[in-house]
Write a protein that holds these residues in place. Structure first.
Motif, mmCIF file in Angstrom:
data_model
loop_
_atom_site.group_PDB
_atom_site.id
_atom_site.type_symbol
_atom_site.label_atom_id
_atom_site.label_comp_id
_atom_site.label_asym_id
_atom_site.label_seq_id
_atom_site.Cartn_x
_atom_site.Cartn_y
_atom_site.Cartn_z
ATOM 1 N N VAL A 89 0.857 -1.178 0.000
ATOM 2 C CA VAL A 89 0.000 0.000 0.000
ATOM 3 C C VAL A 89 0.894 1.230 0.000
ATOM 4 C CG1 VAL A 89 -1.727 1.302 1.295
ATOM 5 C CG2 VAL A 89 -1.833 -1.193 1.242
ATOM 6 N N SER A 90 0.702 2.089 -0.974
ATOM 7 C CA SER A 90 1.551 3.278 -1.042
ATOM 8 C C SER A 90 1.216 4.236 0.100
ATOM 9 C CB SER A 90 1.359 3.990 -2.384
ATOM 10 O OG SER A 90 0.110 4.659 -2.416
ATOM 11 N N TRP A 91 2.193 5.038 0.439
ATOM 12 C CA TRP A 91 1.970 6.059 1.464
ATOM 13 C C TRP A 91 0.921 7.049 0.984
ATOM 14 C CZ3 TRP A 91 3.172 5.504 6.303
ATOM 15 C CH2 TRP A 91 4.223 4.666 6.662
ATOM 16 N N ARG A 92 0.888 7.300 -0.319
ATOM 17 C CA ARG A 92 -0.099 8.239 -0.877
ATOM 18 C C ARG A 92 -1.517 7.720 -0.669
ATOM 19 N NH1 ARG A 92 -2.460 9.132 -6.203
ATOM 20 N NH2 ARG A 92 -2.966 11.324 -6.387
ATOM 21 N N THR A 93 -1.732 6.438 -0.950
ATOM 22 C CA THR A 93 -3.052 5.840 -0.766
ATOM 23 C C THR A 93 -3.449 5.860 0.705
ATOM 24 O OG1 THR A 93 -2.787 4.433 -2.700
ATOM 25 C CG2 THR A 93 -4.409 3.722 -1.081
ATOM 26 N N ALA A 94 -2.513 5.519 1.576
ATOM 27 C CA ALA A 94 -2.781 5.546 3.013
ATOM 28 C C ALA A 94 -3.051 6.975 3.486
ATOM 29 C CB ALA A 94 -1.616 4.939 3.775
ATOM 30 N N ALA A 95 -2.321 7.938 2.928
ATOM 31 C CA ALA A 95 -2.530 9.343 3.303
ATOM 32 C C ALA A 95 -3.920 9.814 2.883
ATOM 33 C CB ALA A 95 -1.457 10.228 2.679
ATOM 34 N N GLN A 96 -4.374 9.389 1.702
ATOM 35 C CA GLN A 96 -5.724 9.758 1.258
ATOM 36 C C GLN A 96 -6.779 9.201 2.212
ATOM 37 O OE1 GLN A 96 -5.529 8.263 -2.760
ATOM 38 N NE2 GLN A 96 -5.028 10.271 -3.592
ATOM 39 N N ALA A 97 -6.621 7.944 2.620
ATOM 40 C CA ALA A 97 -7.562 7.332 3.556
ATOM 41 C C ALA A 97 -7.511 8.041 4.908
ATOM 42 C CB ALA A 97 -7.250 5.848 3.726
ATOM 43 N N THR A 98 -6.313 8.382 5.348
ATOM 44 C CA THR A 98 -6.150 9.050 6.636
ATOM 45 C C THR A 98 -6.721 10.458 6.580
ATOM 46 O OG1 THR A 98 -4.174 7.725 7.023
ATOM 47 C CG2 THR A 98 -4.479 9.650 8.448
ATOM 48 N N LEU A 99 -6.539 11.145 5.467
ATOM 49 C CA LEU A 99 -7.118 12.482 5.302
ATOM 50 C C LEU A 99 -8.642 12.408 5.308
ATOM 51 C CD1 LEU A 99 -6.539 15.449 4.945
ATOM 52 C CD2 LEU A 99 -6.441 15.074 2.477
ATOM 53 N N HIS A 100 -9.185 11.371 4.684
ATOM 54 C CA HIS A 100 -10.636 11.162 4.691
ATOM 55 C C HIS A 100 -11.122 11.004 6.128
ATOM 56 C CE1 HIS A 100 -14.340 8.706 4.406
ATOM 57 N NE2 HIS A 100 -14.554 9.450 3.345
ATOM 58 N N CYS A 101 -10.414 10.192 6.891
ATOM 59 C CA CYS A 101 -10.753 9.971 8.296
ATOM 60 C C CYS A 101 -10.615 11.267 9.088
ATOM 61 C CB CYS A 101 -9.856 8.882 8.879
ATOM 62 S SG CYS A 101 -10.148 8.535 10.621
ATOM 63 N N LEU A 102 -9.521 11.970 8.854
ATOM 64 C CA LEU A 102 -9.274 13.224 9.565
ATOM 65 C C LEU A 102 -10.372 14.246 9.284
ATOM 66 C CD1 LEU A 102 -7.372 14.964 11.338
ATOM 67 C CD2 LEU A 102 -6.248 15.670 9.238
ATOM 68 N N THR A 103 -10.878 14.273 8.071
ATOM 69 C CA THR A 103 -11.930 15.224 7.714
ATOM 70 C C THR A 103 -13.175 15.004 8.568
ATOM 71 O OG1 THR A 103 -11.101 15.379 5.458
ATOM 72 C CG2 THR A 103 -13.380 16.083 5.827
ATOM 73 N N GLY A 104 -13.633 13.751 8.628
ATOM 74 C CA GLY A 104 -14.798 13.452 9.446
ATOM 75 C C GLY A 104 -14.548 13.719 10.915
ATOM 76 N N CYS A 105 -13.364 13.291 11.385
ATOM 77 C CA CYS A 105 -13.007 13.518 12.791
ATOM 78 C C CYS A 105 -12.945 15.010 13.103
ATOM 79 C CB CYS A 105 -11.672 12.869 13.118
ATOM 80 S SG CYS A 105 -11.739 11.076 13.237
ATOM 81 N N ALA A 106 -12.347 15.772 12.213
ATOM 82 C CA ALA A 106 -12.189 17.207 12.457
ATOM 83 C C ALA A 106 -13.534 17.919 12.514
ATOM 84 C CB ALA A 106 -11.305 17.829 11.378
ATOM 85 N N ILE A 107 -14.441 17.546 11.636
ATOM 86 C CA ILE A 107 -15.777 18.169 11.659
ATOM 87 C C ILE A 107 -16.430 17.912 13.013
ATOM 88 C CG2 ILE A 107 -18.116 18.093 10.689
ATOM 89 C CD1 ILE A 107 -16.747 17.407 7.958
ATOM 90 N N GLY A 108 -16.423 16.662 13.441
ATOM 91 C CA GLY A 108 -17.022 16.316 14.723
ATOM 92 C C GLY A 108 -16.288 16.915 15.903
ATOM 93 N N GLU A 109 -14.959 16.859 15.863
ATOM 94 C CA GLU A 109 -14.135 17.414 16.945
ATOM 95 C C GLU A 109 -14.389 18.906 17.113
ATOM 96 O OE1 GLU A 109 -11.446 16.590 19.287
ATOM 97 O OE2 GLU A 109 -12.122 14.597 18.785
ATOM 98 N N VAL A 110 -14.297 19.627 16.008
ATOM 99 C CA VAL A 110 -14.474 21.081 16.084
ATOM 100 C C VAL A 110 -15.873 21.408 16.588
ATOM 101 C CG1 VAL A 110 -14.614 23.208 14.723
ATOM 102 C CG2 VAL A 110 -12.706 21.632 14.378
ATOM 103 N N LEU A 111 -16.876 20.746 16.046
ATOM 104 C CA LEU A 111 -18.244 20.996 16.482
ATOM 105 C C LEU A 111 -18.400 20.698 17.975
ATOM 106 C CD1 LEU A 111 -21.049 21.871 15.631
ATOM 107 C CD2 LEU A 111 -21.525 19.494 14.991
ATOM 108 N N GLY A 112 -17.871 19.555 18.413
ATOM 109 C CA GLY A 112 -17.959 19.198 19.827
ATOM 110 C C GLY A 112 -17.213 20.175 20.726
ATOM 111 N N MET A 113 -16.000 20.558 20.304
ATOM 112 C CA MET A 113 -15.208 21.511 21.092
ATOM 113 C C MET A 113 -15.904 22.874 21.146
ATOM 114 S SD MET A 113 -12.398 20.195 22.317
ATOM 115 C CE MET A 113 -11.380 18.754 22.097
ATOM 116 N N VAL A 114 -16.455 23.300 20.016
ATOM 117 C CA VAL A 114 -17.148 24.591 19.972
ATOM 118 C C VAL A 114 -18.384 24.566 20.870
ATOM 119 C CG1 VAL A 114 -18.518 26.115 18.472
ATOM 120 C CG2 VAL A 114 -16.260 25.321 17.731
ATOM 121 N N ILE A 115 -19.180 23.508 20.776
ATOM 122 C CA ILE A 115 -20.392 23.413 21.601
ATOM 123 C C ILE A 115 -20.025 23.363 23.078
ATOM 124 C CG2 ILE A 115 -22.334 21.915 22.238
ATOM 125 C CD1 ILE A 115 -22.490 21.127 19.225
ATOM 126 N N GLY A 116 -19.101 22.466 23.444
ATOM 127 C CA GLY A 116 -18.714 22.338 24.848
ATOM 128 C C GLY A 116 -18.099 23.599 25.408
#
Length: 175
Positions: free
Chosen positions: A33-60
Motif C-alpha cells: 500500500v503506497s503512502w499516498r493511498t494511506a494518506a488519502q484514507a487518513t485524510l478522509h478519516c481526519l476530515t470526518g473527525c475534524a468536523i465532529g471534533e471542532v463541532l464538539g469543542m465549539v459546543i462544549g
C-alpha cells in the motif's frame, strides 16, 4: 519458496491492485500500500473527525462545559461524522443503509479510535488550551497541532490495515 503476491488484485476488491494492498490470499503486505493511498484514507478519516471534533469543542466550550464532557461530545461527534462521510460514498455506490453502515464500521473504527485518542491527548496536554475559549489563538492552534499529530500517528496504522485488506481497504470494494 517465496511467492510475490504484490501485483494481484484481491477477488473481493476488484479495484485493488498493488497500490491498494490486494492479494490473492486477501492479506497483502503493508508494503504493497503506497503512502499516498494511506494518506488519502487518513485524510478522509481526519476530515470526518475534524468536523465532529471542532463541532464538539465549539459546543462544549461555548456552553462552558468542563474538559471531560466537552471531549466526550467531541469524540462522539467525530465518530458520527467519520462514519457518515464513509457511508455517503458507499450509499452513492448503491449499497443499502444497513450494508453501508457495516462497511463504515469496518472501514473506520480503528482509524477514528486512534485519531481520537491521539488528538484529544494532545489537546488536553497543552496547558490552558481547553479553557482558552473559542476566541483564543491558543485553542485553535492547539487543536490544529492535535490534528496534525493525530494524522502522523494514524497514517502508518491505516497503511498497515489497508495492506491486510482491512480498514479503509474495505471501502474500495464498493467504489
Amino acid at each position: 519458496m517465496h511467492t510475490d503476491h504484490t501485483h494481484h488484485a484481491h477477488p473481493s476488491h476488484p479495484h485493488a491492485g498493488p497500490d491498494q494492498g490486494g492479494s490473492p490470499a486477501g492479506r497483502g503486505s503493508w508494503a504493497t500500500v503506497s503512502w499516498r493511498t494511506a494518506a488519502q484514507a487518513t485524510l478522509h478519516c481526519l476530515t470526518g473527525c475534524a468536523i465532529g471534533e471542532v463541532l464538539g469543542m465549539v459546543i462544549g466550550t461555548a456552553l462552558g462545559w468542563s474538559t471531560a464532557p466537552t471531549v466526550a461530545l467531541a469524540v462522539a461527534l467525530a465518530f458520527v461524522f467519520g462514519y457518515a462521510l464513509t457511508m455517503r460514498g458507499v450509499l452513492r455506490a448503491g449499497l443499502p443503509f444497513r450494508a453501508a453502515l457495516k462497511v463504515a464500521l469496518a472501514a473506520d473504527t480503528v482509524s477514528i479510535t486512534v485519531m481520537e485518542v491521539v488528538d484529544n491527548a494532545v489537546m488536553v496536554s497543552v496547558p490552558g488550551a481547553m479553557e482558552a475559549g473559542l476566541a483564543s489563538a491558543l485553542f485553535w492552534l492547539s487543536l490544529a497541532a492535535a490534528f496534525a499529530v493525530a494524522f502522523v500517528v494514524t497514517l502508518p496504522v491505516n497503511r498497515w490495515l489497508m495492506g491486510r485488506g482491512l480498514g479503509h481497504a474495505v471501502v474500495h470494494a464498493h467504489h
